[in-house]
Design an enzyme around this catalytic site. Structure first.
Site, PDB file in Angstrom:
ATOM      1  N   ALA A  66       0.742  -1.216   0.051  1.00 26.24           N
ATOM      2  CA  ALA A  66       0.080   0.118   0.174  1.00 26.24           C
ATOM      3  C   ALA A  66       0.984   1.167  -0.157  1.00 26.24           C
ATOM      4  O   ALA A  66       2.035   1.467   0.461  1.00 26.24           O
ATOM      5  CB  ALA A  66      -0.800  -0.120   1.242  1.00 26.24           C
ATOM      6  N   PHE A  68       2.015   3.088  -2.745  1.00 26.36           N
ATOM      7  CA  PHE A  68       2.671   3.178  -4.038  1.00 26.36           C
ATOM      8  C   PHE A  68       1.578   3.820  -4.830  1.00 26.36           C
ATOM      9  O   PHE A  68       1.862   4.697  -5.497  1.00 26.36           O
ATOM     10  CB  PHE A  68       3.543   2.073  -4.428  1.00 26.36           C
ATOM     11  CG  PHE A  68       4.487   2.373  -5.504  1.00 26.36           C
ATOM     12  CD1 PHE A  68       5.614   2.718  -5.612  1.00 26.36           C
ATOM     13  CD2 PHE A  68       4.120   2.643  -6.825  1.00 26.36           C
ATOM     14  CE1 PHE A  68       6.580   2.903  -6.333  1.00 26.36           C
ATOM     15  CE2 PHE A  68       4.884   2.858  -7.966  1.00 26.36           C
ATOM     16  CZ  PHE A  68       6.073   3.301  -7.741  1.00 26.36           C
ATOM     17  N   ASP A  69       0.510   3.169  -5.044  1.00 23.10           N
ATOM     18  CA  ASP A  69      -0.600   3.431  -5.960  1.00 23.10           C
ATOM     19  C   ASP A  69      -1.770   3.972  -4.906  1.00 23.10           C
ATOM     20  O   ASP A  69      -2.822   3.049  -4.813  1.00 23.10           O
ATOM     21  CB  ASP A  69      -0.983   2.267  -6.609  1.00 23.10           C
ATOM     22  CG  ASP A  69      -1.777   2.745  -7.788  1.00 23.10           C
ATOM     23  OD1 ASP A  69      -2.401   3.942  -7.998  1.00 23.10           O
ATOM     24  OD2 ASP A  69      -2.557   1.825  -8.694  1.00 23.10           O
ATOM     25  N   ASN A 115       8.471   8.330   6.097  1.00 25.24           N
ATOM     26  CA  ASN A 115       7.362   8.978   5.408  1.00 25.24           C
ATOM     27  C   ASN A 115       6.472   9.461   6.062  1.00 25.24           C
ATOM     28  O   ASN A 115       6.150   8.817   7.137  1.00 25.24           O
ATOM     29  CB  ASN A 115       6.923   8.048   4.113  1.00 25.24           C
ATOM     30  CG  ASN A 115       5.427   7.298   4.558  1.00 25.24           C
ATOM     31  OD1 ASN A 115       4.621   7.978   4.651  1.00 25.24           O
ATOM     32  ND2 ASN A 115       5.617   6.125   4.872  1.00 25.24           N
ATOM     33  N   LEU A 119      -1.534   9.992   4.637  1.00 26.92           N
ATOM     34  CA  LEU A 119      -2.666   9.539   3.985  1.00 26.92           C
ATOM     35  C   LEU A 119      -3.292  10.419   2.823  1.00 26.92           C
ATOM     36  O   LEU A 119      -4.694  10.632   2.778  1.00 26.92           O
ATOM     37  CB  LEU A 119      -3.808   8.972   4.814  1.00 26.92           C
ATOM     38  CG  LEU A 119      -3.239   7.703   5.937  1.00 26.92           C
ATOM     39  CD1 LEU A 119      -4.448   7.736   7.096  1.00 26.92           C
ATOM     40  CD2 LEU A 119      -3.007   6.703   5.278  1.00 26.92           C
ATOM     41  N   CYS A 182      -1.208   3.405  10.676  1.00 19.17           N
ATOM     42  CA  CYS A 182      -0.565   4.315  10.160  1.00 19.17           C
ATOM     43  C   CYS A 182       0.078   5.158  11.226  1.00 19.17           C
ATOM     44  O   CYS A 182      -0.426   5.854  11.891  1.00 19.17           O
ATOM     45  CB  CYS A 182      -1.255   5.085   9.204  1.00 19.17           C
ATOM     46  SG  CYS A 182      -0.252   6.376   8.425  1.00 19.17           S
ATOM     47  N   LYS A 216      -4.144  -4.558   8.814  1.00 24.73           N
ATOM     48  CA  LYS A 216      -2.565  -4.307   8.728  1.00 24.73           C
ATOM     49  C   LYS A 216      -2.265  -3.794  10.138  1.00 24.73           C
ATOM     50  O   LYS A 216      -2.849  -2.709  10.620  1.00 24.73           O
ATOM     51  CB  LYS A 216      -2.529  -3.048   7.789  1.00 24.73           C
ATOM     52  CG  LYS A 216      -1.007  -2.819   7.553  1.00 24.73           C
ATOM     53  CD  LYS A 216      -0.771  -2.109   6.222  1.00 24.73           C
ATOM     54  CE  LYS A 216       0.654  -1.930   5.841  1.00 24.73           C
ATOM     55  NZ  LYS A 216       0.918  -1.310   4.854  1.00 24.73           N
ATOM     56  N   GLY A 268      12.010   0.015   4.654  1.00 24.37           N
ATOM     57  CA  GLY A 268      12.966  -0.719   3.992  1.00 24.37           C
ATOM     58  C   GLY A 268      13.816  -1.448   4.916  1.00 24.37           C
ATOM     59  O   GLY A 268      13.490  -1.876   6.013  1.00 24.37           O
TER      60      GLY A 268
HETATM   61  C1  LIG Z   1       6.011   6.734   0.784  1.00 24.04           C
HETATM   62  C2  LIG Z   1       5.357   5.508   1.354  1.00 24.04           C
HETATM   63  C3  LIG Z   1       3.710   5.587   1.731  1.00 24.04           C
HETATM   64  C4  LIG Z   1       3.058   4.898   2.203  1.00 24.04           C
HETATM   65  N1  LIG Z   1       1.711   4.762   2.350  1.00 24.04           N
HETATM   66  C5  LIG Z   1       0.888   3.739   3.220  1.00 24.04           C
HETATM   67  C6  LIG Z   1      -0.648   4.055   2.845  1.00 24.04           C
HETATM   68  O1  LIG Z   1      -1.219   4.761   2.467  1.00 24.04           O
HETATM   69  N2  LIG Z   1      -1.111   2.806   3.509  1.00 24.04           N
HETATM   70  C7  LIG Z   1      -0.434   1.756   3.998  1.00 24.04           C
HETATM   71  O2  LIG Z   1      -1.317   0.961   4.696  1.00 24.04           O
HETATM   72  N3  LIG Z   1       0.785   1.829   4.076  1.00 24.04           N
HETATM   73  C8  LIG Z   1       1.674   2.538   3.522  1.00 24.04           C
HETATM   74  N4  LIG Z   1       2.903   2.463   3.676  1.00 24.04           N
HETATM   75  C9  LIG Z   1       3.562   1.354   3.993  1.00 24.04           C
HETATM   76  C10 LIG Z   1       3.812   0.341   3.164  1.00 24.04           C
HETATM   77  O3  LIG Z   1       2.821  -0.208   2.521  1.00 24.04           O
HETATM   78  C11 LIG Z   1       4.678  -0.691   3.732  1.00 24.04           C
HETATM   79  O4  LIG Z   1       3.841  -1.427   4.770  1.00 24.04           O
HETATM   80  C12 LIG Z   1       5.985  -0.453   4.384  1.00 24.04           C
HETATM   81  O5  LIG Z   1       6.616   0.594   3.443  1.00 24.04           O
HETATM   82  C13 LIG Z   1       7.024  -1.602   4.499  1.00 24.04           C
HETATM   83  O6  LIG Z   1       7.393  -2.283   3.307  1.00 24.04           O
HETATM   84  P1  LIG Z   1       8.805  -1.671   2.916  1.00 24.04           P
HETATM   85  O7  LIG Z   1       9.896  -2.001   3.784  1.00 24.04           O
HETATM   86  O8  LIG Z   1       8.866  -2.774   1.530  1.00 24.04           O
HETATM   87  O9  LIG Z   1       8.647  -0.320   2.273  1.00 24.04           O
HETATM   88  C14 LIG Z   1       3.626   3.591   2.689  1.00 24.04           C
HETATM   89  C15 LIG Z   1       5.167   3.403   2.652  1.00 24.04           C
HETATM   90  C16 LIG Z   1       5.858   4.440   2.205  1.00 24.04           C
HETATM   91  C17 LIG Z   1       7.350   4.204   1.913  1.00 24.04           C
END
Ligand SMILES: Cc1cc2nc3c(=O)[nH]c(=O)nc-3n(C[C@H](O)[C@H](O)[C@H](O)COP(=O)(O)O)c2cc1C
Length: 361
Positions: A66, A68-69, A115, A119, A182, A216, A268
């Protein structure tokens, strides 16, 4: 030589993080024919990683996480980045511009991000209208969160989340996730199941299409809150858990400037130990038929394998796409496949293998 790491990333990283995200987003949205032409390069071709998620067969277990899009405008192109599925959103009841800038930082020495977007999205109704006329190139889930306004509380918060659910429940979705973790809202993080429990109960009553609902969770939650969430999940037949969201932790980072970034969620590689630990805890507590979608710092096949062994049936990535580029999904799948072969395990056999025998029964 990796073209993305050697040429494209250095250019993208000259820009502000949100600007480069915007460019990448624009490219995927408009450049689908070009991506499709490169399709073979990014798509994992093996059949050993096919997995069933809520009755849908995915070509591979790696999904787009979640965030990215957020507005569902990439769904037609995501297949060509090699994803097995994608989670759109988080969407909220009201459109929202997100928190004030700066709100996205790269942690270059950690391949991580922080980040504090808050939302930002175009609102559930508009996004649902867009998705209703879109062609999904991969199976899609959607995540719902409460609009990021602290004055929306109590009954208004309940109505806000239900509005989103009612806007999307007729769409051909694989699942709906409730983002209750979040760290980037002005309300602060959730500390008890309270209002969420009423939302989940009402959604289960209004869920005529029987869409699987998942929660989540946060790697920062206390054990007590996780136990309460899972208790609630069992009570209302929740289908699974995304483990998990970003973290407010700044522990063990190599990027010195991270100390000064007081707000926002970490993602990350530095998130991986926290997310893995959440995954293991949830695997031990959940019902056998509930599934885990592992997420947090997955960058290579070993990371993916660790999450699967810790109980995840499928996975999600975001930050490694930023650092490694569009070939990352294929690379993770190829390495995961090799690790499973080495250990003479199928994907299904590996799920939860590092957890207790009791939880696996
Ligand atoms: C820029 C950014 C925006 C995000 N926006 C949301 C979001 O709107 N809703 C959500 O459930 N998670 C959001 N996430 C969290 C990601 O879905 C994910 O749980 C988190 O980045 C950990 O995964 P990763 O280490 O592969 O990035 C966001 C993460 C990033 C980096």
């Amino acid at each position: 030589m990796c073209v993305y790491r050697s040429f494209i990333r250095p250019l993208l990283f000259q820009l502000e993080p949100e600007q480069s995200h915007g460019l990448a987003h624009e490219f995927i949205a408009k450049g689908t024919p070009l991506l499709a032409a490169f399709g073979k390069k990014f798509i994992y071709s093996g059949s050993d990683l096919k997995v069933s998620l809520f009755g849908t067969t995915l070509s591979n277990p790696i999904g787009l996480a979640a965030g990215f899009d957020k507005n569902g405008d990439l769904v037609h192109g995501l297949k060509y980045l090699g994803f097995g599925y994608a989670e759109i959103g988080s969407i909220t009841g009201q459109a929202h511009e997100g928190n004030s800038k700066p709100r996205l930082w790269r942690l270059a020495s950690d391949d991580g991000l922080i980040n504090w977007l808050g939302l930002n999205n175009e609102g559930a109704v508009k996004i649902a209208e867009r998705l209703a006329t879109s062609k999904f190139s991969v199976p899609i889930g959607i995540t719902i969160a409460k609009t990021n306004k602290p004055n929306i509380t109590g009954n208004a918060a309940y109505e806000d989340m239900l509005l989103s659910f009612r806007a999307i429940r007729h769409l051909p979705l694989m699942y709906v996730a409730l983002n209750v973790s979040c760290p980037n809202t002005l309300d602060g993080v959730l500390e008890e199941t309270g209002i969420l429990s009423s939302v989940v109960e009402q959604i289960s009553k209004e869920n005529a299409a029987n869409l699987p609902i998942v929660l989540k969770l946060s790697p920062d939650s206390s054990d007590k809150l996780i136990e309460d969430m899972i208790e609630m999940g069992k009570k209302f037949s929740i289908a699974g858990y995304v483990c998990g969201n970003t973290s407010v932790s700044r522990a063990g980072l190599n990027t010195a400037e991270a100390e000064d970034i007081k707000v926002g969620g970490l993602s990350g590689p530095p998130l991986k130990p926290l997310a893995l630990s959440l995954c293991r805890k949830v695997y031990e507590l959940k019902d056998k038929n509930q599934i885990i979608m592992g997420c947090g710092g997955i960058t290579n096949g070993q990371d993916a394998y660790d999450f699967i062994r810790a109980g995840s049936s499928v996975l999600q990535i975001y930050t490694s796409l930023v650092y490694e580029g569009p070939s990352v999904v294929r690379k993770i799948n190829e390495e995961l496949s090799a690790l499973l072969k080495r250990d003479k395990l199928t994907l299904a056999q590996a799920v939860g293998i590092d957890c207790s025998a009791k939880a696996r029964q």
